[in-house]
Write a protein that holds these residues in place. Structure first.
Motif, PDB file in Angstrom:
ATOM      1  N   ASP A   1       0.719  -1.171  -0.025  1.00  0.00           N
ATOM      2  CA  ASP A   1       0.078  -0.095   0.191  1.00  0.00           C
ATOM      3  C   ASP A   1       0.744   1.402  -0.027  1.00  0.00           C
ATOM      4  OD1 ASP A   1      -2.133  -1.672   0.162  1.00  0.00           O
ATOM      5  OD2 ASP A   1      -2.089  -1.648   2.402  1.00  0.00           O
ATOM      6  N   GLY A   2       1.911   1.215  -0.446  1.00  0.00           N
ATOM      7  CA  GLY A   2       2.857   2.320  -0.466  1.00  0.00           C
ATOM      8  C   GLY A   2       2.572   3.210  -1.875  1.00  0.00           C
ATOM      9  N   PRO A   3       3.275   4.367  -1.984  1.00  0.00           N
ATOM     10  CA  PRO A   3       4.252   4.943  -1.339  1.00  0.00           C
ATOM     11  C   PRO A   3       3.781   5.463   0.036  1.00  0.00           C
ATOM     12  CG  PRO A   3       3.705   6.511  -2.797  1.00  0.00           C
ATOM     13  CD  PRO A   3       2.992   5.261  -3.424  1.00  0.00           C
ATOM     14  N   HIS A   4       4.678   5.686   0.908  1.00  0.00           N
ATOM     15  CA  HIS A   4       4.266   6.032   2.325  1.00  0.00           C
ATOM     16  C   HIS A   4       5.058   7.484   2.770  1.00  0.00           C
ATOM     17  CE1 HIS A   4       2.343   2.144   3.185  1.00  0.00           C
ATOM     18  NE2 HIS A   4       3.320   1.600   2.390  1.00  0.00           N
ATOM     19  N   PRO A   5       4.398   8.419   3.570  1.00  0.00           N
ATOM     20  CA  PRO A   5       5.374   9.484   4.272  1.00  0.00           C
ATOM     21  C   PRO A   5       6.740   8.787   4.475  1.00  0.00           C
ATOM     22  CG  PRO A   5       3.208   9.371   5.055  1.00  0.00           C
ATOM     23  CD  PRO A   5       3.239   8.186   4.226  1.00  0.00           C
ATOM     24  N   GLY A   6       7.753   9.907   4.549  1.00  0.00           N
ATOM     25  CA  GLY A   6       9.122   9.389   5.052  1.00  0.00           C
ATOM     26  C   GLY A   6       9.537  10.142   6.304  1.00  0.00           C
ATOM     27  N   VAL A   7      10.127   9.438   7.072  1.00  0.00           N
ATOM     28  CA  VAL A   7      10.818   9.829   8.566  1.00  0.00           C
ATOM     29  C   VAL A   7      12.114   9.523   8.542  1.00  0.00           C
ATOM     30  CG1 VAL A   7      10.583   9.710  10.736  1.00  0.00           C
ATOM     31  CG2 VAL A   7       8.525   9.300   9.499  1.00  0.00           C
ATOM     32  N   LEU A   8      12.869  10.503   8.634  1.00  0.00           N
ATOM     33  CA  LEU A   8      14.300  10.411   8.887  1.00  0.00           C
ATOM     34  C   LEU A   8      14.678  10.205  10.484  1.00  0.00           C
ATOM     35  CD1 LEU A   8      17.561  10.484   7.663  1.00  0.00           C
ATOM     36  CD2 LEU A   8      17.113  12.955   7.904  1.00  0.00           C
ATOM     37  N   MET A   9      15.041   9.060  10.907  1.00  0.00           N
ATOM     38  CA  MET A   9      15.409   8.823  12.283  1.00  0.00           C
ATOM     39  C   MET A   9      16.819   8.846  12.495  1.00  0.00           C
ATOM     40  SD  MET A   9      14.414   5.357  14.541  1.00  0.00           S
ATOM     41  CE  MET A   9      12.498   5.815  14.597  1.00  0.00           C
TER      42      MET A   9
ATOM     43  N   PRO B   1       6.173  16.384   2.325  1.00  0.00           N
ATOM     44  CA  PRO B   1       7.087  16.865   3.130  1.00  0.00           C
ATOM     45  C   PRO B   1       7.396  15.384   3.861  1.00  0.00           C
ATOM     46  CG  PRO B   1       4.834  17.544   3.783  1.00  0.00           C
ATOM     47  CD  PRO B   1       4.541  17.132   2.339  1.00  0.00           C
ATOM     48  N   VAL B   2       8.538  15.684   4.710  1.00  0.00           N
ATOM     49  CA  VAL B   2       8.986  14.393   5.667  1.00  0.00           C
ATOM     50  C   VAL B   2       9.131  14.779   6.901  1.00  0.00           C
ATOM     51  CG1 VAL B   2      10.411  13.224   3.712  1.00  0.00           C
ATOM     52  CG2 VAL B   2      11.524  14.968   4.964  1.00  0.00           C
TER      53      VAL B   2
ATOM     54  N   GLN C   1      11.068  21.201   3.165  1.00  0.00           N
ATOM     55  CA  GLN C   1      10.957  19.892   2.991  1.00  0.00           C
ATOM     56  C   GLN C   1      10.495  19.230   4.481  1.00  0.00           C
ATOM     57  OE1 GLN C   1      14.702  19.079   1.011  1.00  0.00           O
ATOM     58  NE2 GLN C   1      13.291  17.672  -0.019  1.00  0.00           N
ATOM     59  N   VAL C   2      10.889  19.532   5.573  1.00  0.00           N
ATOM     60  CA  VAL C   2      10.520  19.118   6.876  1.00  0.00           C
ATOM     61  C   VAL C   2       9.242  19.634   7.378  1.00  0.00           C
ATOM     62  CG1 VAL C   2      11.584  18.581   9.137  1.00  0.00           C
ATOM     63  CG2 VAL C   2      13.109  18.437   7.293  1.00  0.00           C
ATOM     64  N   ALA C   3       8.298  18.739   8.005  1.00  0.00           N
ATOM     65  CA  ALA C   3       6.993  19.467   8.225  1.00  0.00           C
ATOM     66  C   ALA C   3       6.711  18.957   9.755  1.00  0.00           C
ATOM     67  CB  ALA C   3       5.763  18.780   7.505  1.00  0.00           C
ATOM     68  N   ALA C   4       7.495  18.147  10.185  1.00  0.00           N
ATOM     69  CA  ALA C   4       7.634  17.720  11.738  1.00  0.00           C
ATOM     70  C   ALA C   4       9.016  17.135  12.222  1.00  0.00           C
ATOM     71  CB  ALA C   4       6.441  16.668  11.957  1.00  0.00           C
ATOM     72  N   VAL C   5       9.418  17.771  13.525  1.00  0.00           N
ATOM     73  CA  VAL C   5      10.591  17.496  13.962  1.00  0.00           C
ATOM     74  C   VAL C   5      10.356  16.958  15.484  1.00  0.00           C
ATOM     75  CG1 VAL C   5      11.324  19.770  14.317  1.00  0.00           C
ATOM     76  CG2 VAL C   5      12.890  17.999  14.404  1.00  0.00           C
ATOM     77  N   ALA C   6      11.054  16.212  15.842  1.00  0.00           N
ATOM     78  CA  ALA C   6      10.942  15.626  17.420  1.00  0.00           C
ATOM     79  C   ALA C   6      12.350  15.285  17.806  1.00  0.00           C
ATOM     80  CB  ALA C   6       9.907  14.487  17.596  1.00  0.00           C
TER      81      ALA C   6
ATOM     82  N   ASP D   1       1.171  12.147  12.296  1.00  0.00           N
ATOM     83  CA  ASP D   1      -0.192  12.035  11.881  1.00  0.00           C
ATOM     84  C   ASP D   1      -0.827  13.420  11.172  1.00  0.00           C
ATOM     85  OD1 ASP D   1      -2.437  10.353  10.930  1.00  0.00           O
ATOM     86  OD2 ASP D   1      -3.603  11.605  12.411  1.00  0.00           O
ATOM     87  N   ARG D   2      -0.414  14.272  12.007  1.00  0.00           N
ATOM     88  CA  ARG D   2      -1.000  15.754  11.874  1.00  0.00           C
ATOM     89  C   ARG D   2      -0.063  16.043  10.723  1.00  0.00           C
ATOM     90  NH1 ARG D   2      -0.693  16.166  17.443  1.00  0.00           N
ATOM     91  NH2 ARG D   2       1.293  17.318  17.169  1.00  0.00           N
ATOM     92  N   ALA D   3       1.371  16.158  10.674  1.00  0.00           N
ATOM     93  CA  ALA D   3       2.183  16.750   9.644  1.00  0.00           C
ATOM     94  C   ALA D   3       2.305  16.151   8.442  1.00  0.00           C
ATOM     95  CB  ALA D   3       3.438  16.774  10.205  1.00  0.00           C
ATOM     96  N   LEU D   4       1.996  14.877   8.301  1.00  0.00           N
ATOM     97  CA  LEU D   4       2.252  13.921   6.984  1.00  0.00           C
ATOM     98  C   LEU D   4       1.102  13.265   6.385  1.00  0.00           C
ATOM     99  CD1 LEU D   4       5.836  12.276   8.138  1.00  0.00           C
ATOM    100  CD2 LEU D   4       5.277  14.533   7.047  1.00  0.00           C
ATOM    101  N   THR D   5       0.222  12.896   7.167  1.00  0.00           N
ATOM    102  CA  THR D   5      -1.140  12.077   6.556  1.00  0.00           C
ATOM    103  C   THR D   5      -2.148  12.881   6.458  1.00  0.00           C
ATOM    104  OG1 THR D   5      -1.668  11.225   8.656  1.00  0.00           O
ATOM    105  CG2 THR D   5       0.223  10.152   7.434  1.00  0.00           C
TER     106      THR D   5
END
Length: 248
Positions: A27-35, A126-127, A149-154, A244-248
């Motif tokens: 079920d891709g493509p999927h939002p990306g997360v750099l960890m 965004p990622v 490009q970065v919509a959320a950061v933690a 969820d708020r930022a990417l989906t």
């Protein structure tokens, strides 16, 4: 959600960084997360956290930011890092942490974000970036350098205030992402938290920044004596809604 894993090599200006990736099977493509991992590097506990996050519908890329010194982990690690082992390991890693300047972070961040956003399994748009310990600071630097490009950061138990007041202002002023910072109680006093939050307010950011009660530095890492299950649970309760708020 069933996941797959891969161990890609990321081209950078200074070579190739080894990495770990986890992503849903279908079920891709999927939002990306750099960890960004902590300074101990990519190891089973980090891989499991990446797989857990991928199971919520994300492509998760975990780079070895110490790749210039060798593949991750760059120092020998026991299966369980108790207090005695931690002191010796941190002593080996601190010279690498000090040498990993903001300039090196930004050179690598561009390569990491570019690699993530060009994967066929990653959706356009965004990622997000998240990080642990030293990786939390790298996450903020990446978000600051790539605001479009970065919509959320933690960041979790990250040395954010190590930038100093002027450096912190420069760092935060360029960020456009929504921010969550989860601090260890042993790392930040309430007074220091209030000062940091004033800086976040001054930057006009949408954020949460809080001390996780009863935690010590490294509380998310189940292979260390710093682990706190309630702290890890709170981390997921904050991180997943943010993504969820930022990417989906």
């Amino acid at each position: 959600m069933p996941t797959r894993t891969a161990t890609p090599l990321i081209p950078t200006p200074d070579g190739r960084a080894d990495a770990f990736a986890a992503f849903p099977e279908q079920d891709g493509p999927h939002p990306g997360v750099l960890m960004y991992p902590d300074a101990f590097g990519i190891r089973p506990v980090i891989q499991e956290m990446a797989r857990e996050l991928a199971g919520h519908g994300y492509y998760v890329l975990v780079p070895n930011f110490f790749y210039r010194q060798g593949p991750s982990p760059v120092v020998e690690l026991p299966k369980y890092i108790d207090d005695d082992a931690r002191d010796g390991i941190v002593g080996q890693l601190m010279p690498l942490v000090r040498a990993h300047t903001a300039e090196l972070t930004l050179r690598d961040a561009g390569a990491f974000v570019r690699f993530l956003t060009t994967r066929p399994e990653v959706a356009a748009g965004p990622v997000a970036v998240t990080g642990y310990c030293f990786g939390g600071l790298l996450a903020l630097r990446t978000a600051s350098a790539h605001p479009g490009q970065v919509a959320a950061v933690a960041g979790f138990h990250g040395p954010v205030v190590a930038e100093g007041p002027d450096g912190l202002h420069r760092l935060l002023s360029a960020i456009t992402a929504e921010v969550h910072l989860g601090h260890a109680a042993s790392d930040l006093t309430p007074e220091a938290l209030a000062e940091l939050n004033r800086a976040l307010d001054a930057a006009g950011l949408t954020y949460t920044s809080e001390i996780y009660p009863g935690t010590v530095h490294g509380f998310t890492m189940s292979d260390t004596s710093a682990f706190d299950p309630d702290g890890l649970k709170r981390h997921w309760e904050q991180l997943l809604p943010l993504l969820d708020r930022a990417l989906t």
